[in-house]
Design an enzyme around this catalytic site. Structure first.
Site, PDB file in Angstrom:
ATOM      1  N   HIS A   1       0.627  -1.178   0.071  1.00 32.21           N
ATOM      2  CA  HIS A   1      -0.060  -0.057  -0.003  1.00 32.21           C
ATOM      3  C   HIS A   1       0.783   1.380  -0.126  1.00 32.21           C
ATOM      4  O   HIS A   1       0.030   2.458   0.028  1.00 32.21           O
ATOM      5  CB  HIS A   1      -0.932   0.032   1.240  1.00 32.21           C
ATOM      6  CG  HIS A   1      -2.118   0.738   1.173  1.00 32.21           C
ATOM      7  ND1 HIS A   1      -2.426   1.471  -0.145  1.00 32.21           N
ATOM      8  CD2 HIS A   1      -3.215   0.795   1.636  1.00 32.21           C
ATOM      9  CE1 HIS A   1      -3.703   2.045  -0.326  1.00 32.21           C
ATOM     10  NE2 HIS A   1      -4.194   1.370   1.048  1.00 32.21           N
TER      11      HIS A   1
ATOM     12  N   ASP B   1      -2.322   1.835  -4.886  1.00 34.20           N
ATOM     13  CA  ASP B   1      -3.751   2.391  -3.946  1.00 34.20           C
ATOM     14  C   ASP B   1      -4.712   1.189  -4.277  1.00 34.20           C
ATOM     15  O   ASP B   1      -4.634   0.459  -4.881  1.00 34.20           O
ATOM     16  CB  ASP B   1      -4.256   3.731  -4.675  1.00 34.20           C
ATOM     17  CG  ASP B   1      -3.021   5.013  -4.500  1.00 34.20           C
ATOM     18  OD1 ASP B   1      -2.487   4.724  -3.328  1.00 34.20           O
ATOM     19  OD2 ASP B   1      -3.226   5.808  -5.252  1.00 34.20           O
TER      20      ASP B   1
END
Length: 616
Positions: free
Chosen positions: A589, A593
């Site tokens: 992450h 995204d």
């Protein structure tokens, strides 16, 4: 003292070279680092310098021949004596250079001679002029005057890659006295990249095993000796066992291994003679053990002075230390165990008037103490076996923890209707496998879908480099392979350039070589994204850990028949039995995204559910 000249490794993916020209001939004097011969590989042409000064005594491989790296191609007599003088040289010169000449020669021909004094001196100590053969992987057998008077060939720890400098012997496939054939698997090693079976460099009898299972040694260390076909094993085993008697006085008082030394420094090459040297541990001079035993003791906080030894002269064996850890647990006798008795004695010895005045409290205290002490009393009685982690298991553990600490792991799960592909595979499987000679699995379908997703979201096929993102030109797909002894991830390089059949063949080849311990270091490097398939064991899905420095890993669950709502083109719903697969994307992450991850998975799902490519 003879020094072997070897075919060097000129790169991580280079495993052989051709000698194009010898710049010296037998009898010529050579200086260390002076160009000695020229080689040609599939990457470079180069002049190879001499590893030591002396006289070129022998050329073993002639110009024009192609040999594997670490093969002995020539011999330099470091003393400057010619071949004709060699038979008389040992009686005249051996007393002078015995302690130092072997190490000097070894330092020129290996990467770590200073770390293996026992291996370098074992032959001179037996009264011979045995030349060491660091790399004998594919060389013609080099006859040596072994310690027992018979011809012998050294077996060495091979270099499995340019960046690999040590390996752990995990298993000997032969025992002393067994006959071995050239290229027959002799022992198994584990490095930080691959596990592999190492073949015998020559045919004969395994005369001596110098390095025990579980020991980590540097590359080019001599780990065993193979004698001629008629060499009796018992005679070859005696010199190694008899050497500790003269060696011990030379060292004076046995030295304790400093705890400040790194594990790697304490796991240097050890032959049978060196292991028999008495070494103190835990402040006692009569404790005898091998480096492997001391390492296990350190890892489990065990005082070796409290471990009973069953070996010769009370020597502590690997079995002894493992049994002790199993019986007493980590810490063992090194930590005080009699906790409960003193507490009980204090209660029992308390004045009678205190017991009368505070009768309820002592009763509770005794009960609590007994309950707290119960685990310590029961621990030695626990059934089972304590087994130290293998080198591969330690590496897996380290990398998994490192990945969790490095990447911000997030997982997204998608259901995929695989009915179309399942039916296609069932209908075409027999004919397809007959045409191509390889089994048809679901993995190339998933690989093709993954590459389609990468074209949609290239960030999934990238790496984090410092404060930047490295977008990879090629899609190098790592395919996780479960082994009986661990997990390994070989890589299909340039998967985007392969046909469906090429993908299946590459995946099958890597899997077979992984299970057969035939992978090379280059086979497990350079991956840009990984597929793991725990679904073959039946789970719905898993949440895999990213393989650093990659940023994504695609996990496959099992394919199950499930009732599913189907909507036709007119919007009418019905329930049908469909083949459903759950795909899980684990992603970093930090740079991917959630929206990008989900769009990638939508592309993968749509590709599989509408698969219409020609599979050959």
């Amino acid at each position: 003292m003879p020094t072997d000249v070897v075919m060097p490794q000129m790169g991580e993916s280079i495993f052989e070279g051709t000698i194009t020209k010898w710049l010296k001939k037998p009898g010529d004097k050579v200086q260390r680092d002076e160009p000695l011969f020229e080689i040609s590989t599939d990457k470079v042409d180069a002049e190879i310098p001499a590893p030591s000064s002396g006289v070129l005594k022998e050329i073993k491989i002639q110009a024009g021949a192609t040999v594997q790296v670490n093969t002995v191609v020539g011999v330099i007599d470091a003393d400057g004596a010619g071949a004709s003088a060699a038979p008389q040289a040992p009686a005249q010169t051996a007393p002078q250079p015995a302690p130092t000449a072997p190490n000097a020669a070894q330092s020129a021909s290996t990467q770590s001679a200073s770390n293996q004094p026992a291996a370098a001196q074992s032959a001179p100590g037996a009264g011979s002029s045995t030349p060491k053969q660091p790399p004998a992987a594919e060389a013609a057998p080099a006859a040596q005057a072994g310690g027992n008077g018979g011809a012998g060939t050294d077996v060495v720890m091979p270099q499995m890659g340019e960046s690999i400098f040590e390996g752990t012997i995990t298993k000997w496939l032969k025992k002393v006295g067994d006959k071995v054939q050239r290229d027959e698997p002799l022992f198994e090693i584990s490095t930080d990249k691959v596990d592999a079976e190492i073949p015998a460099p020559t045919t004969g009898v395994l005369r001596e095993i110098k390095v025990k299972e579980g020991t980590t040694v540097q590359v080019n260390s001599v780990v065993a000796v193979i004698g001629g076909a008629g060499t009796p094993a018992p005679a070859g085993a005696k010199p190694a066992a008899a050497q500790p008697v003269p060696v011990q006085p030379a060292h004076g008082q046995p030295q304790r291994v400093p705890e400040s030394l790194s594990v790697a420094a304490q796991e240097q090459p050890v032959d049978q003679a060196r292991e028999e040297i008495e070494e103190s541990d835990g402040g006692r001079d009569d404790v005898r053990s091998s480096p492997l035993v001391r390492r296990i003791a350190r890892e489990n906080n065990i005082d070796l002075g409290r471990v009973p030894g069953t070996g010769l002269g009370g020597r502590i064996s690997k079995t002894d230390i493992l049994n002790f850890v199993q019986q007493h647990g980590p810490g063992g006798a090194g930590r005080p165990q009699p906790v409960a008795p003193p507490a009980q004695q204090r209660v029992q010895q308390a004045p009678q008037q205190q017991q009368a005045a505070y009768q309820p409290q002592p009763t509770q205290q005794v009960s609590q103490t007994q309950q707290m002490a119960a685990p310590a009393q029961q621990l030695p009685e626990l059934a089972g076996e304590f087994v130290p982690m293998t080198p591969m298991r330690r590496k897996i553990a380290d990398r998994m923890v490192e990945s969790r600490r490095t990447s911000a792991h997030v997982h997204t799960i998608f259901k995929v209707d695989m009915t179309r592909i399942v039916k296609m595979r069932e209908n075409m499987r027999k004919g397809w496998e007959a045409r191509h000679g390889v089994k048809l699995t679901y993995m190339p379908f998933i690989a093709k879908a993954l590459m389609h997703g990468v074209r949609t979201k290239p960030v999934v096929n990238s790496s984090v480099i410092n404060d930047g993102i490295q977008y990879h030109k090629n899609v190098n797909i790592g395919i996780a392979v479960a082994l009986e002894w661990g997990l390994i991830v070989p890589v299909v390089k340039g998967a985007e350039n392969l046909s469906f059949v090429g993908l299946q063949r590459a995946i099958t080849d890597l899997g077979e070589r992984a299970r057969g311990k035939k992978l090379k270091p280059d086979d497990v490097q350079g991956g840009t994204i990984t597929i793991t398939n725990p679904g073959i064991y039946g789970p719905q899905f898993g949440t895999p850990i990213i393989l650093q420095p990659q940023v994504a890993i695609l996990g496959m669950g099992g394919i199950f028949k499930e009732p599913t709502v189907i909507t036709d083109k007119d919007g009418n719903d019905s329930i049908a039995i469909r083949h459903i697969l759950r795909l899980v994307l684990g992603y970093d992450h930090r740079i991917i995204d959630g929206a990008d991850a989900d769009q990638f998975m939508v592309a993968v799902r749509d590709y599989l559910e509408n698969f219409n490519e020609d599979i050959g």
